[in-house]
Design an enzyme around this catalytic site. Sequence first.
Site, mmCIF file in Angstrom:
data_model
loop_
_atom_site.group_PDB
_atom_site.id
_atom_site.type_symbol
_atom_site.label_atom_id
_atom_site.label_comp_id
_atom_site.label_asym_id
_atom_site.label_seq_id
_atom_site.Cartn_x
_atom_site.Cartn_y
_atom_site.Cartn_z
ATOM 1 N N HIS A 11 80.338 -106.754 -15.680
ATOM 2 C CA HIS A 11 81.101 -105.697 -16.344
ATOM 3 C C HIS A 11 82.299 -105.275 -15.495
ATOM 4 C CE1 HIS A 11 81.307 -101.289 -17.815
ATOM 5 N NE2 HIS A 11 81.787 -102.057 -18.786
ATOM 6 N N GLU A 38 83.635 -109.583 -17.754
ATOM 7 C CA GLU A 38 84.299 -108.812 -18.807
ATOM 8 C C GLU A 38 85.343 -107.926 -18.147
ATOM 9 O OE1 GLU A 38 84.715 -104.945 -21.090
ATOM 10 O OE2 GLU A 38 83.972 -105.329 -19.054
ATOM 11 N N ASP A 40 89.115 -105.211 -19.132
ATOM 12 C CA ASP A 40 89.919 -104.499 -20.134
ATOM 13 C C ASP A 40 91.407 -104.772 -19.916
ATOM 14 O OD1 ASP A 40 87.622 -102.719 -21.087
ATOM 15 O OD2 ASP A 40 87.677 -102.286 -18.950
ATOM 16 N N HIS A 53 91.059 -99.600 -17.786
ATOM 17 C CA HIS A 53 90.167 -99.120 -18.836
ATOM 18 C C HIS A 53 90.620 -97.813 -19.462
ATOM 19 C CE1 HIS A 53 86.676 -96.900 -20.451
ATOM 20 N NE2 HIS A 53 86.275 -98.092 -20.884
ATOM 21 N N GLU A 113 88.488 -107.712 -23.252
ATOM 22 C CA GLU A 113 88.502 -106.585 -24.184
ATOM 23 C C GLU A 113 89.921 -106.051 -24.324
ATOM 24 O OE1 GLU A 113 86.953 -102.028 -24.981
ATOM 25 O OE2 GLU A 113 85.861 -103.249 -23.509
#
Length: 244
Positions: A11, A38, A40, A53, A113
Amino acid sequence: MGLRLSRVIGHRGVAATAPENTLTGFRLAAEAGFSWVEFDVMLSADEVPMLHHDEKLGRTNDGRGRFCAQDAEALGRLDAGAWFAPDFAGERIPSFADAIACCRALGLAMNVEIKPAKGHAIRTAEVVSETLNALCPDLTDRIVVSSFERECLEVAKEKAPDFHRGYLCERLADGWRQAAEDLGCVSVHPNHRPLTEAAVAAIRDAGFRTLTYTVNDPLRAATLIAWGVDAVITDEPSLVAALA
């Protein structure tokens, strides 16, 4: 080509042991045994896609104000590591291009993302799509593009159709299956907390893979995998060995 998943996805890199959304986080994730991470992507004021984020600066760096109100040069000067621990002082906010190059060098697959600032969903998705097309045409089986924003996934479907898409949601609300199908998604990414065995079965029966976030307890992770979840997104490097 189908999506080549692993059971665990780091993450924002490996957020338990390194500042999130940083290149050092990716390096430590690879060292810990992750094969997927993952992160952002948000646009700077001059439309450079960068890893961040929050809409506001300050939680994970020494900046102030809105992320999207500052240009990439200014954002790139911020310290994005000292907040986490002194040893990470001087870590920078990376560009999306630098993150791709880093992950490529480390052999890490990517859950990208799209995280737009308010009012910037379409343009953020367009720039992310353009970047993927330019830099990652050989990685379509190792990238999934996800977003909470339907507009972002609509743009990604149109502008970067070769890349897999994931339907990111807090919970499975009414209409989730039709929305995921309309967006051409291959996976559904719900929060693990409200997730049930029946919901996992419904996702599987609808023909989607299940990626769930953010799972840091090994017993919960094992339960989710037993239910049929394909991958858990986690801050904790210990889950790599626990779910091996």
